[in-house]
Design a protein around this motif. Structure first.
Motif, PDB file in Angstrom:
ATOM      1  N   PHE A 271      44.287  36.098  52.681  1.00 55.23           N
ATOM      2  CA  PHE A 271      44.379  37.467  52.992  1.00 55.23           C
ATOM      3  C   PHE A 271      43.430  37.879  51.771  1.00 55.23           C
ATOM      4  N   ALA A 272      43.063  37.801  50.577  1.00 57.67           N
ATOM      5  CA  ALA A 272      42.746  38.147  49.559  1.00 57.67           C
ATOM      6  C   ALA A 272      41.751  39.229  50.653  1.00 57.67           C
ATOM      7  N   VAL A 273      40.858  38.029  50.367  1.00 56.67           N
ATOM      8  CA  VAL A 273      39.129  37.818  50.975  1.00 56.67           C
ATOM      9  C   VAL A 273      39.613  38.493  52.739  1.00 56.67           C
ATOM     10  N   PHE A 274      39.979  38.710  53.175  1.00 60.18           N
ATOM     11  CA  PHE A 274      40.793  39.668  54.556  1.00 60.18           C
ATOM     12  C   PHE A 274      40.603  41.669  54.193  1.00 60.18           C
ATOM     13  N   ALA A 275      41.682  40.994  53.253  1.00 56.18           N
ATOM     14  CA  ALA A 275      41.631  42.810  52.333  1.00 56.18           C
ATOM     15  C   ALA A 275      40.526  43.124  51.566  1.00 56.18           C
ATOM     16  N   ALA A 276      39.628  42.355  51.189  1.00 54.86           N
ATOM     17  CA  ALA A 276      38.548  43.214  50.335  1.00 54.86           C
ATOM     18  C   ALA A 276      37.094  42.992  51.844  1.00 54.86           C
ATOM     19  N   SER A 277      37.271  42.767  51.938  1.00 58.00           N
ATOM     20  CA  SER A 277      36.495  42.939  54.173  1.00 58.00           C
ATOM     21  C   SER A 277      37.248  44.051  54.399  1.00 58.00           C
ATOM     22  N   VAL A 283      35.334  51.311  53.922  1.00 55.88           N
ATOM     23  CA  VAL A 283      33.907  52.189  52.811  1.00 55.88           C
ATOM     24  C   VAL A 283      32.816  52.286  53.476  1.00 55.88           C
ATOM     25  N   ALA A 284      32.204  51.252  54.752  1.00 58.28           N
ATOM     26  CA  ALA A 284      31.192  51.758  55.363  1.00 58.28           C
ATOM     27  C   ALA A 284      31.186  52.678  56.282  1.00 58.28           C
ATOM     28  N   TRP A 285      32.849  52.726  57.086  1.00 61.44           N
ATOM     29  CA  TRP A 285      32.869  53.841  58.292  1.00 61.44           C
ATOM     30  C   TRP A 285      32.531  55.196  57.834  1.00 61.44           C
ATOM     31  N   VAL A 286      33.644  55.426  56.378  1.00 59.50           N
ATOM     32  CA  VAL A 286      33.618  56.600  55.775  1.00 59.50           C
ATOM     33  C   VAL A 286      31.690  56.555  54.816  1.00 59.50           C
ATOM     34  N   LEU A 287      30.780  55.727  54.530  1.00 59.56           N
ATOM     35  CA  LEU A 287      30.026  56.178  54.198  1.00 59.56           C
ATOM     36  C   LEU A 287      28.315  56.158  55.510  1.00 59.56           C
ATOM     37  N   LEU A 288      28.489  55.359  56.688  1.00 60.88           N
ATOM     38  CA  LEU A 288      27.817  55.858  57.400  1.00 60.88           C
ATOM     39  C   LEU A 288      28.400  56.445  58.991  1.00 60.88           C
ATOM     40  N   ARG A 289      28.914  58.273  58.157  1.00 60.08           N
ATOM     41  CA  ARG A 289      28.845  58.960  59.125  1.00 60.08           C
ATOM     42  C   ARG A 289      27.215  59.350  60.192  1.00 60.08           C
TER      43      ARG A 289
END
Length: 311
Positions: A271-277, A283-289
């Motif tokens: 779950f921790a790895v899933f949450a981090a991923s 973040v990529a969604w926000v940055l790669l507009r």
């Protein structure tokens, strides 16, 4: 011209309400049928899972976890850019390939809107990921977990579907094998939906040879666009259902297997790895507009940015 958006919203609300009512009716019907003599006998004869061939590997190797994650990462941008293209929104920039070097062609490069260029660029990465996945899937023997190997998978898939609909989940042991409904949907997603998306996407893209262009027929404009759109909606629906069931049918066990590579139903590591991923994807969604996409395009192509429309 009257604004069509209120009407579309009403249609969406009505469609959503109808879908919820249909789902509720299906749940009630499944719960009733499995309690009948016929239903109980069917579920006993076909529990929902067909054992894979002897010697089939178990577990989730690292390459499977990584390609699974990259597939989700790229699909997010493929679907979002595809929806931008379908909506015909005004692009903020146009991209023209530099016609020199290894990419030099006799035909002049076609100017593409930034949404189309980004769509094609991410699709290329998605295809590379898919090819790596397929090679490793076949080489490792894990294909036997994904592809149906006998006809018994069909009634067992029906059984698994009834169990899901009745909200009494089928037996779950994805570390060793998927249930039959998963087998059918996973194999269809990999070996039917993905090739269809690629083929129809190529047909609609600038790389398709002009001599092969057809207005009608199997790869005609209309057929290709409709098929490509249906595959897009299939991927959206599949993702929603898939993620929902992963979280509802033994979340920690499922995430530990796919994201941590361990068979453990108690640990929170997966779950921790899933949450981090997921945070990385967000973040990529926000940055790669689109503005960032245009900046990336400028590194490999000529980009003409358009002035912002007046407020």
């Amino acid at each position: 011209m009257p604004d069509a958006r209120p009407r579309r919203r009403r249609v969406l609300v009505v469609a959503a309400a109808a879908a919820l009512l249909a789902l509720a009716a299906a749940v009630l019907l499944a719960r009733w049928w499995r309690d009948t003599t016929t239903g109980a006998a069917f579920l006993t004869d076909y529990p929902g899972t067909v054992a894979p061939p002897p010697g089939t590997p178990e577990g989730f190797p690292a390459w499977l976890s990584w390609t699974h994650y990259l597939n989700a990462f790229f699909l997010l941008f493929i679907v979002s850019s595809g929806l931008h293209i379908r909506s015909r929104t005004r692009p903020i920039a146009f991209v023209t390939r530099r016609n020199r070097g290894l990419l030099r062609t006799a035909r002049a490069p076609q100017r593409l809107g930034i949404h189309t260029w980004w769509h094609l660029a991410v699709v290329a990465l998605w295809v590379v990921t898919g090819l790596v996945y397929l090679v490793l899937l076949l080489a490792s023997g894990h294909w036997a977990r994904l592809l149906p190997t006998e006809w018994a998978v069909v009634p067992n898939a029906v059984s698994a579907g009834v169990q899901y609909l009745s909200l009494d989940w089928p037996a779950h042991d994805s570390w060793r094998s998927y249930n039959s409904l998963q087998v059918l949907f996973y194999s269809a997603t990999v070996f039917v939906a993905a090739p269809l998306a690629l083929l129809t996407g190529l047909r609609l893209s600038p790389v398709w040879p002009r001599g092969w262009m057809r207005a009608t027929g199997l790869l005609g404009d209309v057929t290709a666009r409709r098929t490509h759109a249906w595959v897009l909606w299939y991927y959206l629906a599949f993702t929603v259902v898939h993620v929902g069931l992963v979280l509802l049918t033994g979340m920690r066990e499922n995430l530990n297997g796919m994201y941590a590579g361990v068979e453990d139903s108690e640990s929170w590591l997966g779950f921790a790895v899933f949450a981090a991923s997921t945070i990385v994807i967000a973040v990529a969604w926000v940055l790669l507009r689109p503005p960032a996409q245009a900046s990336i395009a400028e590194r490999v192509a000529d980009v003409r940015r358009l002035p912002a429309p007046p407020a």
